[in-house]
Design a protein around this motif. Sequence first.
Motif, short mmCIF file in Angstrom:
data_model
loop_
_atom_site.label_atom_id
_atom_site.label_comp_id
_atom_site.label_asym_id
_atom_site.label_seq_id
_atom_site.Cartn_x
_atom_site.Cartn_y
_atom_site.Cartn_z
N LEU A 9 4.87 5.09 8.64
CA LEU A 9 4.47 6.01 7.68
C LEU A 9 2.96 7.00 8.25
O LEU A 9 2.25 6.02 8.71
N LEU A 10 3.29 8.01 7.74
CA LEU A 10 1.85 8.66 8.09
C LEU A 10 1.79 9.30 7.18
O LEU A 10 1.38 10.55 6.65
N ASP A 11 1.15 7.74 5.53
CA ASP A 11 0.81 8.82 4.41
C ASP A 11 -0.79 8.28 4.38
O ASP A 11 -1.39 8.59 3.04
N LEU A 25 0.59 -1.41 -0.52
CA LEU A 25 -0.12 0.13 0.06
C LEU A 25 1.18 1.62 0.08
O LEU A 25 1.71 1.34 0.68
N TYR A 26 0.62 2.48 -0.78
CA TYR A 26 0.97 3.57 -0.50
C TYR A 26 0.04 4.37 -1.22
O TYR A 26 -0.99 4.15 -1.63
N ASN A 50 1.38 -3.25 6.61
CA ASN A 50 -0.09 -3.15 6.00
C ASN A 50 -1.47 -2.24 6.88
O ASN A 50 -1.71 -1.33 7.38
N LYS A 51 -0.84 -2.54 7.58
CA LYS A 51 -2.34 -2.54 9.15
C LYS A 51 -1.59 -0.98 10.07
O LYS A 51 -1.89 -0.37 10.27
N THR A 52 -0.09 -1.88 10.54
CA THR A 52 0.70 -0.67 11.56
C THR A 52 1.33 0.28 10.45
O THR A 52 1.50 1.59 10.72
N HIS A 64 9.04 3.90 -1.98
CA HIS A 64 9.02 3.09 -1.94
C HIS A 64 9.08 1.88 -0.78
O HIS A 64 8.68 1.10 -0.85
N VAL A 65 11.07 1.52 -0.26
CA VAL A 65 11.14 0.98 0.21
C VAL A 65 10.42 0.49 1.36
O VAL A 65 10.15 -0.47 1.69
#
Length: 91
Positions: A88-90, A6-7, A33-35, A25-26
């Motif tokens: 990730l805070l995206d 996911l991104y 995917n959850k955390t 991306h790395v």
Amino acid sequence: MSSYYLYNTAVSGMGLTKSTYAVYHVLASAADNKTRQCWMKNATIAERIKTTPKTVQRAVKALVNAGLLRVKAQFRKNGKQGSNLFTLLDE
């Protein structure tokens, strides 16, 4: 590592440098995917995108400044730094 991840597609339009985008991306591909968290060393990221750890450090700083990433340094019992916890805070 799975074959998909996911991104946030909005990241594409944020004007990030190629190396910053590659680091993102790395991390996205390694993150749960959850955390949205993963443990990685800068050297490991550098190997994956064929660059230097210093370039990774600059890219991580840019991602933190853009509000896309939080980093928590982890230290071993002997005081040396180990892998970082990246979140990730995206979303």
